[in-house]
Design a protein around this motif. Structure first.
Motif, PDB file in Angstrom:
ATOM      1  N   UNK A   1      45.888  43.126  93.408  1.00  0.00           N
ATOM      2  CA  UNK A   1      46.605  44.231  94.323  1.00  0.00           C
ATOM      3  C   UNK A   1      46.337  43.946  95.837  1.00  0.00           C
ATOM      4  N   UNK A   2      47.458  44.354  96.531  1.00  0.00           N
ATOM      5  CA  UNK A   2      46.891  44.854  98.045  1.00  0.00           C
ATOM      6  C   UNK A   2      47.547  46.052  98.687  1.00  0.00           C
ATOM      7  N   UNK A   3      47.048  46.697  99.515  1.00  0.00           N
ATOM      8  CA  UNK A   3      47.747  47.722 100.198  1.00  0.00           C
ATOM      9  C   UNK A   3      49.008  47.652 100.831  1.00  0.00           C
ATOM     10  N   UNK A   4      50.126  47.837 100.791  1.00  0.00           N
ATOM     11  CA  UNK A   4      51.353  47.437 101.679  1.00  0.00           C
ATOM     12  C   UNK A   4      50.950  47.788 102.954  1.00  0.00           C
ATOM     13  N   UNK A   5      50.170  48.537 103.366  1.00  0.00           N
ATOM     14  CA  UNK A   5      49.956  48.868 104.863  1.00  0.00           C
ATOM     15  C   UNK A   5      49.329  47.978 105.607  1.00  0.00           C
ATOM     16  N   UNK A   6      48.910  46.860 104.819  1.00  0.00           N
ATOM     17  CA  UNK A   6      48.304  45.688 105.677  1.00  0.00           C
ATOM     18  C   UNK A   6      49.438  44.775 106.390  1.00  0.00           C
ATOM     19  N   UNK A   7      50.590  45.136 106.218  1.00  0.00           N
ATOM     20  CA  UNK A   7      51.802  44.381 106.633  1.00  0.00           C
ATOM     21  C   UNK A   7      52.570  45.201 107.478  1.00  0.00           C
ATOM     22  N   UNK A   8      52.879  45.003 108.543  1.00  0.00           N
ATOM     23  CA  UNK A   8      54.005  45.673 109.523  1.00  0.00           C
ATOM     24  C   UNK A   8      54.990  46.495 108.798  1.00  0.00           C
ATOM     25  N   UNK A   9      55.785  45.555 108.353  1.00  0.00           N
ATOM     26  CA  UNK A   9      57.088  46.066 107.868  1.00  0.00           C
ATOM     27  C   UNK A   9      56.748  46.948 106.598  1.00  0.00           C
ATOM     28  N   UNK A  10      55.958  46.336 105.821  1.00  0.00           N
ATOM     29  CA  UNK A  10      55.785  47.335 104.297  1.00  0.00           C
ATOM     30  C   UNK A  10      55.150  48.728 104.913  1.00  0.00           C
ATOM     31  N   UNK A  11      54.448  48.429 105.806  1.00  0.00           N
ATOM     32  CA  UNK A  11      53.813  49.864 106.288  1.00  0.00           C
ATOM     33  C   UNK A  11      54.768  50.751 106.590  1.00  0.00           C
ATOM     34  N   UNK A  12      55.859  50.485 107.248  1.00  0.00           N
ATOM     35  CA  UNK A  12      56.891  51.473 107.664  1.00  0.00           C
ATOM     36  C   UNK A  12      57.648  51.791 106.431  1.00  0.00           C
ATOM     37  N   UNK A  13      57.638  51.087 105.224  1.00  0.00           N
ATOM     38  CA  UNK A  13      58.684  51.059 104.122  1.00  0.00           C
ATOM     39  C   UNK A  13      58.255  52.413 103.374  1.00  0.00           C
ATOM     40  N   UNK A  14      59.226  52.905 102.544  1.00  0.00           N
ATOM     41  CA  UNK A  14      58.998  54.074 101.688  1.00  0.00           C
ATOM     42  C   UNK A  14      58.427  53.469 100.506  1.00  0.00           C
ATOM     43  N   UNK A  15      58.015  54.335  99.621  1.00  0.00           N
ATOM     44  CA  UNK A  15      57.447  53.818  98.225  1.00  0.00           C
ATOM     45  C   UNK A  15      58.680  53.294  97.415  1.00  0.00           C
ATOM     46  N   UNK A  16      59.879  53.860  97.473  1.00  0.00           N
ATOM     47  CA  UNK A  16      61.066  53.596  96.924  1.00  0.00           C
ATOM     48  C   UNK A  16      61.398  51.953  97.503  1.00  0.00           C
ATOM     49  N   UNK A  17      61.364  51.759  98.591  1.00  0.00           N
ATOM     50  CA  UNK A  17      61.654  50.257  99.307  1.00  0.00           C
ATOM     51  C   UNK A  17      60.532  49.426  98.561  1.00  0.00           C
ATOM     52  N   UNK A  18      59.306  49.885  98.519  1.00  0.00           N
ATOM     53  CA  UNK A  18      58.376  48.695  98.071  1.00  0.00           C
ATOM     54  C   UNK A  18      58.546  48.414  96.704  1.00  0.00           C
ATOM     55  N   UNK A  19      58.943  49.289  95.777  1.00  0.00           N
ATOM     56  CA  UNK A  19      59.331  48.899  94.318  1.00  0.00           C
ATOM     57  C   UNK A  19      60.371  47.867  94.306  1.00  0.00           C
ATOM     58  N   UNK A  20      60.988  47.597  95.325  1.00  0.00           N
ATOM     59  CA  UNK A  20      62.241  46.703  95.097  1.00  0.00           C
ATOM     60  C   UNK A  20      61.514  45.248  95.439  1.00  0.00           C
ATOM     61  N   UNK A  21      60.314  45.000  95.398  1.00  0.00           N
ATOM     62  CA  UNK A  21      59.804  43.474  95.446  1.00  0.00           C
ATOM     63  C   UNK A  21      60.346  42.793  94.348  1.00  0.00           C
TER      64      UNK A  21
END
Length: 90
Positions: free
Chosen positions: A33-53
Motif C-alpha cells: 500500500x501507499x498513500x495517495x498523497x505521495x502523487x500530485x494528482x492523487x493528492x488533490x483527488x477525493x476518496x471517491x475518485x481514488x476508489x475508481x482505480x
C-alpha cells in the motif's frame, strides 16, 4: 539477466483504495500500500475518485480514468513517488 522474475513481482492482480491509501495485490502474493498523497494528482483527488482505480496493461499499470492519471506498478513497488513524506510535528 532474468527479467521474468522482476516482471512477475511488479505485476498487479488487483488494486483498491481504502481512505487515502491505495493497495495492490501482486502476482507473487504480496499486498502493498501507499498513500495517495505521495502523487500530485492523487493528492488533490477525493476518496471517491481514488476508489475508481483500475489495473491496466496486463497488471503493469494503475489507471484513474476520471483523473487522467497513470502509475506504473514497478514504480510504486520501487517507491518512486513524486512528493516527499509529510513532515511530522515534533
Amino acid at each position: 539477466m532474468n527479467t521474468t522474475t522482476t516482471e512477475s513481482e511488479s505485476c498487479a492482480l488487483r488494486a483498491w483504495a481504502e481512505g487515502r491509501m491505495i493497495f495492490l495485490e501482486l502476482a507473487d502474493g504480496r499486498i502493498i500500500g501507499f498513500p495517495a498523497d505521495r502523487f500530485r494528482i492523487l493528492k488533490a483527488a477525493s476518496e471517491e475518485e481514488l476508489k475508481k482505480v483500475t489495473v491496466e496493461v496486463n497488471g503493469f499499470a494503475l489507471r484513474w480514468e476520471e483523473l487522467d492519471e497513470d502509475l506504473t506498478v514497478e514504480g510504486v513497488v520501487a517507491g518512486r513517488f513524486q512528493l516527499p513524506l509529510p513532515e511530522v510535528a515534533a
